[in-house]
Design a protein around this motif. Structure first.
Motif, PDB file in Angstrom:
ATOM      1  N   ASP A  24       7.727  36.360 -24.784  1.00 47.71           N
ATOM      2  CA  ASP A  24       7.428  36.178 -26.211  1.00 47.71           C
ATOM      3  C   ASP A  24       6.926  37.466 -26.853  1.00 47.71           C
ATOM      4  O   ASP A  24       6.640  37.484 -28.039  1.00 47.71           O
ATOM      5  N   PHE A  25       6.817  38.553 -26.069  1.00 45.88           N
ATOM      6  CA  PHE A  25       6.341  39.821 -26.641  1.00 45.88           C
ATOM      7  C   PHE A  25       7.431  40.450 -27.507  1.00 45.88           C
ATOM      8  O   PHE A  25       8.621  40.207 -27.289  1.00 45.88           O
ATOM      9  N   ALA A  26       6.998  41.304 -28.450  1.00 46.36           N
ATOM     10  CA  ALA A  26       7.978  42.045 -29.249  1.00 46.36           C
ATOM     11  C   ALA A  26       8.585  43.140 -28.378  1.00 46.36           C
ATOM     12  O   ALA A  26       7.913  43.690 -27.487  1.00 46.36           O
ATOM     13  N   THR A  27       9.842  43.455 -28.618  1.00 47.94           N
ATOM     14  CA  THR A  27      10.477  44.584 -27.927  1.00 47.94           C
ATOM     15  C   THR A  27       9.668  45.844 -28.239  1.00 47.94           C
ATOM     16  O   THR A  27       9.291  46.065 -29.396  1.00 47.94           O
ATOM     17  N   PRO A  28       9.365  46.681 -27.234  1.00 48.00           N
ATOM     18  CA  PRO A  28       8.529  47.863 -27.483  1.00 48.00           C
ATOM     19  C   PRO A  28       9.108  48.757 -28.595  1.00 48.00           C
ATOM     20  O   PRO A  28      10.324  48.945 -28.656  1.00 48.00           O
ATOM     21  N   PRO A  29       8.232  49.295 -29.460  1.00 46.40           N
ATOM     22  CA  PRO A  29       8.709  50.058 -30.623  1.00 46.40           C
ATOM     23  C   PRO A  29       9.587  51.257 -30.250  1.00 46.40           C
ATOM     24  O   PRO A  29      10.539  51.559 -30.964  1.00 46.40           O
ATOM     25  N   HIS A  30       9.292  51.926 -29.110  1.00 48.21           N
ATOM     26  CA  HIS A  30      10.116  53.103 -28.785  1.00 48.21           C
ATOM     27  C   HIS A  30      11.545  52.691 -28.437  1.00 48.21           C
ATOM     28  O   HIS A  30      12.483  53.457 -28.632  1.00 48.21           O
ATOM     29  N   VAL A  31      11.706  51.460 -27.960  1.00 47.61           N
ATOM     30  CA  VAL A  31      13.046  50.959 -27.641  1.00 47.61           C
ATOM     31  C   VAL A  31      13.796  50.647 -28.945  1.00 47.61           C
ATOM     32  O   VAL A  31      14.957  51.013 -29.129  1.00 47.61           O
ATOM     33  N   VAL A  32      13.090  49.990 -29.851  1.00 51.20           N
ATOM     34  CA  VAL A  32      13.695  49.654 -31.148  1.00 51.20           C
ATOM     35  C   VAL A  32      14.094  50.937 -31.875  1.00 51.20           C
ATOM     36  O   VAL A  32      15.190  51.047 -32.447  1.00 51.20           O
ATOM     37  N   GLN A  33      13.203  51.941 -31.805  1.00 52.79           N
ATOM     38  CA  GLN A  33      13.490  53.216 -32.478  1.00 52.79           C
ATOM     39  C   GLN A  33      14.746  53.865 -31.893  1.00 52.79           C
ATOM     40  O   GLN A  33      15.580  54.401 -32.624  1.00 52.79           O
ATOM     41  N   ALA A  34      14.890  53.787 -30.583  1.00 52.69           N
ATOM     42  CA  ALA A  34      16.074  54.391 -29.939  1.00 52.69           C
ATOM     43  C   ALA A  34      17.350  53.721 -30.436  1.00 52.69           C
ATOM     44  O   ALA A  34      18.382  54.383 -30.631  1.00 52.69           O
ATOM     45  N   ALA A  35      17.295  52.414 -30.662  1.00 46.77           N
ATOM     46  CA  ALA A  35      18.472  51.704 -31.168  1.00 46.77           C
ATOM     47  C   ALA A  35      18.784  52.154 -32.602  1.00 46.77           C
ATOM     48  O   ALA A  35      19.938  52.402 -32.957  1.00 46.77           O
ATOM     49  N   LYS A  36      17.722  52.302 -33.409  1.00 50.13           N
ATOM     50  CA  LYS A  36      17.931  52.769 -34.792  1.00 50.13           C
ATOM     51  C   LYS A  36      18.513  54.179 -34.804  1.00 50.13           C
ATOM     52  O   LYS A  36      19.435  54.481 -35.548  1.00 50.13           O
ATOM     53  N   LYS A 221      14.236  40.729 -19.179  1.00 42.03           N
ATOM     54  CA  LYS A 221      12.949  40.069 -18.948  1.00 42.03           C
ATOM     55  C   LYS A 221      11.822  41.095 -18.896  1.00 42.03           C
ATOM     56  O   LYS A 221      10.737  40.865 -19.416  1.00 42.03           O
ATOM     57  N   SER A 222      12.081  42.235 -18.251  1.00 37.31           N
ATOM     58  CA  SER A 222      11.023  43.224 -18.061  1.00 37.31           C
ATOM     59  C   SER A 222      10.574  43.820 -19.392  1.00 37.31           C
ATOM     60  O   SER A 222       9.386  43.984 -19.632  1.00 37.31           O
ATOM     61  N   HIS A 223      11.530  44.174 -20.265  1.00 29.71           N
ATOM     62  CA  HIS A 223      11.195  44.904 -21.473  1.00 29.71           C
ATOM     63  C   HIS A 223      11.368  44.061 -22.747  1.00 29.71           C
ATOM     64  O   HIS A 223      11.452  44.625 -23.850  1.00 29.71           O
ATOM     65  N   ALA A 224      11.403  42.734 -22.589  1.00 30.80           N
ATOM     66  CA  ALA A 224      11.559  41.834 -23.754  1.00 30.80           C
ATOM     67  C   ALA A 224      12.764  42.252 -24.592  1.00 30.80           C
ATOM     68  O   ALA A 224      12.669  42.475 -25.797  1.00 30.80           O
ATOM     69  N   MET A 225      13.922  42.364 -23.915  1.00 31.17           N
ATOM     70  CA  MET A 225      15.134  42.834 -24.591  1.00 31.17           C
ATOM     71  C   MET A 225      16.296  41.863 -24.382  1.00 31.17           C
ATOM     72  O   MET A 225      17.451  42.289 -24.233  1.00 31.17           O
ATOM     73  N   THR A 226      15.997  40.569 -24.363  1.00 27.70           N
ATOM     74  CA  THR A 226      17.045  39.590 -24.041  1.00 27.70           C
ATOM     75  C   THR A 226      18.244  39.676 -24.999  1.00 27.70           C
ATOM     76  O   THR A 226      19.378  39.459 -24.588  1.00 27.70           O
ATOM     77  N   GLY A 227      17.989  40.006 -26.257  1.00 30.09           N
ATOM     78  CA  GLY A 227      19.086  40.049 -27.228  1.00 30.09           C
ATOM     79  C   GLY A 227      19.952  41.295 -27.126  1.00 30.09           C
ATOM     80  O   GLY A 227      21.062  41.325 -27.656  1.00 30.09           O
ATOM     81  N   PHE A 228      19.451  42.323 -26.458  1.00 24.52           N
ATOM     82  CA  PHE A 228      20.235  43.562 -26.364  1.00 24.52           C
ATOM     83  C   PHE A 228      21.418  43.416 -25.413  1.00 24.52           C
ATOM     84  O   PHE A 228      22.415  44.095 -25.545  1.00 24.52           O
TER      85      PHE A 228
END
Ligand SMILES: Cc1ncc(COP(=O)(O)O)c(C=O)c1O
Length: 372
Positions: A24-36, A221-228
């Motif tokens: 239920d955690f948010a995807t870490p911001p540095h991961v989201v930034q890398a996608a952007k 599961k590890s990095h809360a990235m199920t949708g990626f």
């Protein structure tokens, strides 16, 4: 159950969903930034079918650092989630009538994938009294000349079963006598191990068996990235090559943006994983304590992942012996769970404890009231 829970919620009912299998955690911001950044930089085209070179290197780093496996980037395939990797392994290697040993209770997709590939599912029944683990003797009893794969999921869904290195050594010893039997090691929940010991995996504990093992991991599961939708696999060259051919002619490469995000996940900071693990451990302790205090329910303490597999045998008469009815009853009382029978188990249900403590408290309260 997730869908039915959504329906009820849309109809205005207050439903707590403990049926989903994602953090239920948010995807870490540095991961989201890398996608952007990937989008801004125009990384919007085909990539090599089995993943970008940089991601394979990052995955090799992950296999070495987190699982203790030396993986050559050339022997890594990047897939659309761990699920695609498992599916490709089985479709690329299982022939009509080949036997695949699947410990039960199992993750719902394993038997379906085996059957789709033409294989025969051989259940290896495990028990709550053994923390849902099997040992080498249990396995030996099921190996036949037709056995092709053993599925080994540690930490496991739905039971949290987690295999220590000594048990894996015993299994490895047996496998040396059966060089045709391969092991599909699903390590997707590796960071979520609450034993305090380093995560143990067969390819690390028995490196001499490398040709018999395919290890699956990922970031879902590890990095809360199920949708990626990114998974990674490493194994013998013939298998990785066959998976690549299958992927080339089916899905093609995993999404380019997601690959960029996965590089950030593997190469970036990992400290938060330990913090998340502690949060999960506290939630686990809360849930196990509450469940075992409800008359008629019991669960062993799961050593990994974020699920409790709960036995409700003493209550089953009320539900005609049908645990789907039990799950629906709990849903009517505001908690969505999944019946044990969905996982090849019986007389109970699985809950996910990937939810805030206050939510879990309320859910436990509702379950107790529903069964009182
Ligand atoms: C045991 C197990 N393996 C693999 C997967 C698949 O993960 P992904 O979302 O990366 O496809 C799941 C997801 O629920 C799982 O529970």
């Amino acid at each position: 159950m997730t869908d039915r829970a959504t329906e009820l919620r849309e109809a205005g009912r207050d439903i707590i969903s403990l049926s989903v299998g994602e953090p239920d955690f948010a995807t870490p911001p540095h991961v989201v930034q890398a996608a952007k950044d990937a989008l801004d930089q125009g990384l919007t085209r085909y990539t090599p079918v089995t993943g970008m070179a940089r991601l394979k290197q990052a995955a090799a780093l992950h296999f070495r650092r987190d699982l203790g496996i030396e993986a050559d980037p050339a022997n890594i395939v990047v897939t659309a989630g761990g699920k695609q990797a498992l599916f490709e392994v089985l479709c690329a290697s299982v022939g009509e009538g080949d036997e695949v040993i699947v410990p039960a209770p199992w993750w719902v997709s394993y038997p379906q994938m085996v059957r789709f590939a033409g294989g025969r599912v051989v259940p290896l029944i495990t028990h709550a009294r053994d923390n849902f683990r099997f040992d080498a003797a249990d396995l030996a009893a099921l190996i036949t000349p037709k056995t092709q794969w053993l599925l080994l999921n540690s930490p496991g869904n739905p039971t949290g079963a987690t295999y220590p290195a000594e048990m894996l050594q015993g299994i490895g010893k047996l496998l040396r006598d059966h060089p045709r039997v391969m092991v599909l090691s699903d390590d997707i929940y590796a960071p979520l191990n609450y034993t305090g010991a380093r995560h143990a995996t067969l390819a690390n504990v028995c490196p001499d068996l490398a040709d018999q093992i395919c290890t699956i991991s990922g970031v879902s599961k590890s990095h809360a990235m199920t949708g990626f939708r990114i998974g990674v696999a490493t194994g013998p060259a013939w298998l990785i090559e066959a998976m690549g051919r299958l992927q080339s002619n089916s899905s093609g490469n995993p999404a380019s943006i997601s690959q960029a995000a996965a590089i950030a996940a593997f190469e970036g900071p990992q400290e938060f994983l330990a913090e998340w693990r502690e949060v999960f451990r506290a939630r686990r302790d809360l849930v196990v304590g509450r469940i075992n205090a409800i008359p008629g329910l019991s669960t062993p303490v799961p050593e990994g992942a974020f699920y409790c597999f709960i036995d409700a045998s003493p209550l089953m008469e009320r539900f005609g012996g049908d645990d789907t009815r039990l799950a629906l009853h709990l849903l009517e009382h505001g908690v969505a769970v999944v019946a044990a029978s969905a996982f090849g188990g019986r007389n109970g249900f699985r809950i996910s404890f990937a939810a805030e403590e206050t939510v879990l408290e309320e859910a436990m309260h509702r379950i107790a009231a529903a069964l009182a």
